[in-house]
Design an enzyme around this catalytic site. Structure first.
Site, PDB file in Angstrom:
ATOM      1  N   HIS A  57       0.867  -1.174   0.000  1.00 64.74           N
ATOM      2  CA  HIS A  57       0.000   0.000   0.000  1.00 64.74           C
ATOM      3  C   HIS A  57       0.904   1.224   0.000  1.00 64.74           C
ATOM      4  O   HIS A  57       2.136   1.079   0.025  1.00 64.74           O
ATOM      5  CB  HIS A  57      -0.993  -0.003   1.160  1.00 64.74           C
ATOM      6  CG  HIS A  57      -0.388   0.094   2.532  1.00 64.74           C
ATOM      7  ND1 HIS A  57       0.476  -0.846   3.050  1.00 64.74           N
ATOM      8  CD2 HIS A  57      -0.534   1.030   3.520  1.00 64.74           C
ATOM      9  CE1 HIS A  57       0.826  -0.506   4.273  1.00 64.74           C
ATOM     10  NE2 HIS A  57       0.232   0.642   4.586  1.00 64.74           N
ATOM     11  N   HIS A  59       1.173   3.997   2.108  1.00 57.04           N
ATOM     12  CA  HIS A  59       1.521   4.832   3.268  1.00 57.04           C
ATOM     13  C   HIS A  59       3.022   5.099   3.278  1.00 57.04           C
ATOM     14  O   HIS A  59       3.822   4.212   2.947  1.00 57.04           O
ATOM     15  CB  HIS A  59       1.082   4.157   4.573  1.00 57.04           C
ATOM     16  CG  HIS A  59      -0.380   4.312   4.856  1.00 57.04           C
ATOM     17  ND1 HIS A  59      -1.099   3.436   5.624  1.00 57.04           N
ATOM     18  CD2 HIS A  59      -1.258   5.284   4.459  1.00 57.04           C
ATOM     19  CE1 HIS A  59      -2.359   3.852   5.706  1.00 57.04           C
ATOM     20  NE2 HIS A  59      -2.479   4.963   4.994  1.00 57.04           N
ATOM     21  N   ASP A  61       5.372   5.200   5.405  1.00 56.91           N
ATOM     22  CA  ASP A  61       6.302   4.328   6.130  1.00 56.91           C
ATOM     23  C   ASP A  61       6.560   3.002   5.413  1.00 56.91           C
ATOM     24  O   ASP A  61       7.362   2.198   5.884  1.00 56.91           O
ATOM     25  CB  ASP A  61       5.820   4.076   7.574  1.00 56.91           C
ATOM     26  CG  ASP A  61       4.448   3.434   7.643  1.00 56.91           C
ATOM     27  OD1 ASP A  61       3.560   3.854   6.888  1.00 56.91           O
ATOM     28  OD2 ASP A  61       4.267   2.503   8.447  1.00 56.91           O
ATOM     29  N   HIS A  62       5.897   2.791   4.270  1.00 59.63           N
ATOM     30  CA  HIS A  62       6.139   1.579   3.468  1.00 59.63           C
ATOM     31  C   HIS A  62       6.785   1.899   2.124  1.00 59.63           C
ATOM     32  O   HIS A  62       7.224   0.980   1.434  1.00 59.63           O
ATOM     33  CB  HIS A  62       4.831   0.812   3.234  1.00 59.63           C
ATOM     34  CG  HIS A  62       4.267   0.234   4.496  1.00 59.63           C
ATOM     35  ND1 HIS A  62       4.394  -1.091   4.838  1.00 59.63           N
ATOM     36  CD2 HIS A  62       3.628   0.834   5.536  1.00 59.63           C
ATOM     37  CE1 HIS A  62       3.845  -1.294   6.019  1.00 59.63           C
ATOM     38  NE2 HIS A  62       3.372  -0.140   6.460  1.00 59.63           N
ATOM     39  N   HIS A 119      -7.562  -1.344   5.233  1.00 59.95           N
ATOM     40  CA  HIS A 119      -6.610  -0.395   5.837  1.00 59.95           C
ATOM     41  C   HIS A 119      -6.453   0.806   4.906  1.00 59.95           C
ATOM     42  O   HIS A 119      -6.493   1.960   5.348  1.00 59.95           O
ATOM     43  CB  HIS A 119      -5.284  -1.114   6.067  1.00 59.95           C
ATOM     44  CG  HIS A 119      -4.196  -0.241   6.585  1.00 59.95           C
ATOM     45  ND1 HIS A 119      -4.232   0.324   7.837  1.00 59.95           N
ATOM     46  CD2 HIS A 119      -3.030   0.186   6.012  1.00 59.95           C
ATOM     47  CE1 HIS A 119      -3.130   1.057   8.016  1.00 59.95           C
ATOM     48  NE2 HIS A 119      -2.396   0.996   6.933  1.00 59.95           N
ATOM     49  N   ASP A 136      -0.096  -3.887   5.915  1.00 56.37           N
ATOM     50  CA  ASP A 136      -0.795  -3.445   7.132  1.00 56.37           C
ATOM     51  C   ASP A 136      -2.215  -3.992   7.187  1.00 56.37           C
ATOM     52  O   ASP A 136      -3.079  -3.438   7.876  1.00 56.37           O
ATOM     53  CB  ASP A 136      -0.834  -1.917   7.203  1.00 56.37           C
ATOM     54  CG  ASP A 136       0.509  -1.331   7.619  1.00 56.37           C
ATOM     55  OD1 ASP A 136       1.458  -2.114   7.838  1.00 56.37           O
ATOM     56  OD2 ASP A 136       0.608  -0.096   7.699  1.00 56.37           O
ATOM     57  N   HIS A 176       4.581  -4.756   9.862  1.00 56.67           N
ATOM     58  CA  HIS A 176       5.203  -4.188  11.064  1.00 56.67           C
ATOM     59  C   HIS A 176       5.458  -5.310  12.063  1.00 56.67           C
ATOM     60  O   HIS A 176       4.770  -6.334  12.048  1.00 56.67           O
ATOM     61  CB  HIS A 176       4.275  -3.167  11.761  1.00 56.67           C
ATOM     62  CG  HIS A 176       4.116  -1.877  11.044  1.00 56.67           C
ATOM     63  ND1 HIS A 176       4.890  -0.767  11.312  1.00 56.67           N
ATOM     64  CD2 HIS A 176       3.258  -1.508  10.057  1.00 56.67           C
ATOM     65  CE1 HIS A 176       4.510   0.244  10.541  1.00 56.67           C
ATOM     66  NE2 HIS A 176       3.515  -0.178   9.766  1.00 56.67           N
TER      67      HIS A 176
END
Ligand SMILES: [Fe+2]
Length: 211
Positions: A57, A59, A61-62, A119, A136, A176
């Site tokens: 996805h 986001h 942080d990915h 998500h 996630d 995560h």
């Protein structure tokens, strides 16, 4: 032989993954973020040749390690579901859409795409080499947040119903390190509340539990 390696990186305990064919040395990277140079160092040491980047996805942080790889190779394909494109901070030079059920071929590596919205609208899981890279969507003992822009608890329920049908022996590789680093679908069907509720068709309880 298909191999995988998990890298815990950054301040949010994100996981980036490498997946490669031991014989051909062809590799893909999943969700490169925070310290992509760690992935590059490993690939250099193991003489792996990067075929593409897969994103579960969009986001930050990915995906914040994507420019590290596309700056080194402008022809490198980056795969993402179209419904998450709006969230990408910058568009990679070669951005490709993935769709549900699609079978990607990255050199000799074969990867199946499962669209698992909830998500985010474009969240996907990648199934390859006996494992499922769940981003996630599914964590060890948990599920992804649904209180973010574009999230949907109802969509996540439908996605969990699908995931609950995956084989017990398939590995779970989450996005995560929450509660644990990896698991199997067999164990998660037994201990993950959300997967248990979805598997039993208990929609209302699932929706209450995730909110
Ligand atoms: Fe996320």
């Amino acid at each position: 032989m298909i191999r995988t390696r998990q890298f815990k990186l950054g301040p949010m305990d994100n996981f980036s993954y490498l997946l490669w064919n031991d014989d051909t040395r062809e590799a893909v990277v999943i969700d490169p973020a925070w310290q992509p140079e760690k992935l590059a160092e490993f690939m250099e040491k193991e003489k792996l040749s990067l075929q593409c980047v897969l994103l579960t996805h969009a986001h930050p942080d990915h995906v914040n390690g994507v420019p590290f790889f596309t700056a080194a190779n402008k022809d490198l394909p980056v795969y993402l579901h179209e419904a998450d494109h709006f969230m990408l901070p910058s568009k990679p030079p070669v951005l490709k859409h993935v769709t549900d059920g699609e079978k990607l071929e990255a050199g000799s590596l074969k990867i199946t795409v499962l669209h698992t919205p909830g998500h985010t609208p474009g969240s996907v899981c990648y199934q390859a080499g006996g494992g499922v890279y769940t981003g996630d969507t599914l964590f060890v003992g948990q599920c992804g947040r649904v209180d973010l822009p574009g999230s949907s608890a109802e969509a996540l329920y439908d996605s969990f119903v699908r995931l609950s049908g995956l084989p017990d022996g398939a590995a779970v590789y989450p996005g995560h390190s929450y509660n644990g680093d990896k698991s199997t679908f067999g164990v998660q069907k037994e201990y993950n509340l959300y997967l248990k509720l979805a598997r039993a068709g208990r929609r209302e309880e699932f929706l209450k539990a995730v909110r």
